[in-house]
Design an enzyme around this catalytic site. Structure first.
Site, short mmCIF file in Angstrom:
data_model
loop_
_atom_site.label_atom_id
_atom_site.label_comp_id
_atom_site.label_asym_id
_atom_site.label_seq_id
_atom_site.Cartn_x
_atom_site.Cartn_y
_atom_site.Cartn_z
N CYS A 162 140.81 -43.41 129.18
CA CYS A 162 140.40 -44.63 129.09
C CYS A 162 139.47 -45.16 130.37
CB CYS A 162 141.60 -45.66 129.47
SG CYS A 162 142.71 -45.18 130.97
N GLU B 170 147.52 -52.30 130.76
CA GLU B 170 146.38 -51.45 130.93
C GLU B 170 145.60 -50.80 129.93
OE1 GLU B 170 145.73 -50.94 134.06
OE2 GLU B 170 147.80 -51.34 135.16
#
Length: 475
Positions: free
Chosen positions: A253, A219
Site C-alpha cells: 500500500c 488504512e
C-alpha cells in the site's frame, strides 16, 4: 486452550456476544495480564515462522521465505516487543494542569479499553496487517475479532488454527469467509473497527459501520509519489526506490507509485533501474521475485500496460524475457511519457509498474502532487534543506520517508495512517494503544475548594463579586 474457534458467517453474532460477555467480566485488565496476552501473540509468531512463510508462499504461488521473514515476521516481532516494553508507561494516567480558578483540584486522563474491536485484514501482508492491529487492541485491554482475507486461503486458515491454539476465543477470534461474510462482519456493532484495503471498499465499510455509530480507522491506499530533488543524483536513489517498489512485487500500500524527477534525468534513471532490478533478482523466473496474488490482479496489471502502450507511452521492461502467465509473474516495467488519461496515473497500481514523470522545477513537482488526492506515503530524495522544508510544509500525506522508501512504517514509535482518500486514524505502537482506548477525562475536586462561593443566587454577595472578577473589565 480447549475452546472451539468460531469461523464463518452464520455464527458471527455468537462470537461477538461471547467476546462482549468476556469483556463485561474483565473491563480493565492490568498491565501484567495485557503483557501476557502480547507475549502469547509473540509466541504464536515466533513458534510458527516456517509454517507461516510456507503458507504465504502457497497463496502467492511464489514468495521467497526470506522476503516473508523480512517484511512480515520481523516487523511483527518488533512491534509486539515494543508494545510489551512500553505498555506500563502508556497505561499510566497522565496528569493535566488545572486552571487557577479550580485549584487545588486535580485533573488527569485515563486510558480505558473500548470493548470489542473488529479488524479486517487485506491479502498483501496478511500476517503483519493482522498482528499490528491485534497488538494494539490487546495492549489497550480489548477483546478482538479478525476477518482474514479470502485471497490467501492457506495462510488465513493457518492463522485461524494458530489463534485457536494460542488464545481463548473470548479474547481473540478469527473469522474466515467470502465477501458476504466480510459484509456481515462489517455490520456487527463493534466498539471500534479497523479496515485495511482499497479506498472504494473503505467507503462501504464506513457507511455500514455508521449504522451502529461504530468509529472506524481506515488504512487505505492511493498513489504514493517519489520526488527526487533537483541536485540529487537519480542513480543514488535507484536502489532504495527499486527495492521499495519490487518488494512483494509492488503489492504494497505504501510502495512508490510514480516518480517525479528532473526531465533530463529520465534516461539515466531508467538505465540504472534496469541494472539494479537485475542485480536484486537474478533468478526472478524461479525464485526471489514474488508472484501476483491472483489471475484477476495479473490481468489488471497487463491491462494497465496495454492501456499505456496504446496511448503512446514507452514501456521499458527491467528483466529479460516476458511475463510468466502460469506463475503470475509480471516483468517490472518503467513507463515513460505517461499521461493523465492512462490508468497507470489515474489508479493505484499495486504492482511492479513504475511511471516516470519529468518536472521542469521542484516547485512544479510539488504542484503536481498537490493536484492529486492525498497519498498514504510520500518519498523525497534530497540533501537540500529548503527542498525538505518545502515538501514537509506544502504537501499533506499519511507519512514521509526522506532519502529512502517504505521505512517509516517500520518505526514503532511513529503513528501509521492515511489522510483524506488514503485513510483516517492511526495505529502502531502507542498510536494503536490510543486508537483502541477511550481517553477518559477526570477531574478530582479537593475537599477544600472555593466552588461553593459560586453557587446561586448569582446577584448577591460573594458570587456576584467573584463573577465580575473572573470575567474581567468589559468594553
Amino acid at each position: 486452550m480447549g475452546h472451539s474457534q468460531i469461523i464463518g458467517g452464520d455464527l458471527l453474532d455468537i462470537a461477538l456476544q461471547r467476546q462482549q460477555k468476556y469483556f463485561a467480566q474483565n473491563r480493565y485488565l492490568e498491565a501484567s495480564a495485557r503483557k501476557q496476552n502480547l507475549r502469547q501473540l509473540l509466541k504464536l509468531v515466533v513458534d510458527n515462522r516456517d509454517s507461516i512463510c510456507a503458507a504465504l508462499t502457497k497463496d502467492f504461488g511464489c514468495r521467497d521465505k526470506q522476503e516473508s521473514l523480512l517484511i512480515e515476521v520481523f516487523p511483527c516481532q518488533e512491534l509486539i516487543k515494543h508494545s510489551i516494553r512500553h505498555l506500563s508507561a502508556w497505561m499510566k494516567p497522565k496528569r493535566k494542569s488545572v486552571s487557577l480558578w479550580f485549584q487545588p483540584g486535580r485533573a488527569k486522563v485515563m486510558s480505558q479499553p473500548l470493548g470489542t474491536i473488529g479488524v479486517i485484514t487485506p491479502w498483501n501482508y496478511p500476517l503483519f496487517l493482522a498482528i499490528g492491529p491485534v497488538a494494539g487492541a490487546l495492549s489497550a485491554g480489548n477483546t478482538t475479532m479478525v476477518k482474514m482475507p479470502e485471497h490467501t486461503p492457506v495462510f488465513s486458515q493457518l492463522f485461524a488454527d494458530l489463534v485457536k491454539e494460542y488464545f481463548d476465543p473470548e479474547l481473540l477470534t478469527v473469522v474466515n469467509g467470502d465477501v458476504e461474510v466480510g459484509k456481515a462482519f462489517t455490520a456487527l456493532p463493534f466498539d471500534h473497527l479497523l479496515f485495511t484495503g482499497a479506498t472504494q471498499i473503505g467507503k462501504h465499510v464506513m457507511r455500514t459501520a455508521s449504522e451502529n455509530l461504530t468509529p472506524v480507522t481506515l488504512e487505505l491506499g492511493g498513489k504514493s509519489p517519489v520526488i527526487i530533488g533537483e541536485s540529487f543524483p537519480s542513480d543514488a536513489a535507484i536502489k532504495s526506490i527499486i527495492n521499495g517498489k519490487l518488494i512483494n512485487s509492488g503489492q504494497t500500500c505504501i510502495a512508490p507509485d510514480y516518480i517525479l524527477l528532473p526531465q533530463n534525468e529520465i534516461n539515466t534513471f531508467t538505465e540504472q533501474a534496469r541494472k539494479t532490478a537485475q542485480q536484486f533478482y537474478p533468478d526472478w523466473q524461479s525464485r526471489g521475485y514474488t508472484s501476483i496474488i491472483s489471475e484477476n490482479h495479473y490481468q489488471r496489471l497487463n491491462n494497465m500496460l496495454e492501456d499505456a502502450k496504446s496511448k503512446g507511452a514507452k514501456l521499458v521492461p527491467l528483466f529479460e524475457g516476458g511475463s510468466i502467465s502460469e506463475m503470475k509473474k509480471i516483468v517490472p516495467t518503467i513507463i515513460i511519457d505517461a499521461t493523465d488519461d492512462m490508468a497507470v496515473l489515474k489508479e493505484e497500481i499495486f504492482g511492479p509498474l513504475l511511471p516516470l514523470v519529468g518536472y521542469e522545477s521542484f516547485e512544479s513537482g510539488i504542484e503536481y502532487i498537490n493536484q492529486r488526492p492525498k497519498p498514504l506515503a510520500l518519498y523525497l530524495f534530497s540533501h537540500n534543506k529548503k527542498e525538505k522544508d518545502k515538501i514537509l510544509k506544502n504537501t499533506l500525506s499519511g507519512g514521509v520517508t526522506i532519502n529512502d522508501t517504505i521505512l517509516h512504517i517500520a518505526q514503532d514509535n511513529l503513528p501509521f495512517g492515511g489522510v483524506g482518500t488514503s485513510g483516517m486514524g492511526h495505529y502502531h505502537g502507542e498510536a494503536g494503544f490510543r486508537t483502541f482506548s477511550k481517553e477518559k477525562s477526570i477531574f478530582i475536586q479537593s475537599r477544600f475548594n472555593g466552588i461553593p462561593f459560586l453557587y446561586p443566587p448569582y446577584n448577591k454577595g460573594i458570587a456576584s463579586w467573584l463573577l465580575k472578577f473572573m470575567l474581567g473589565p468589559g468594553k
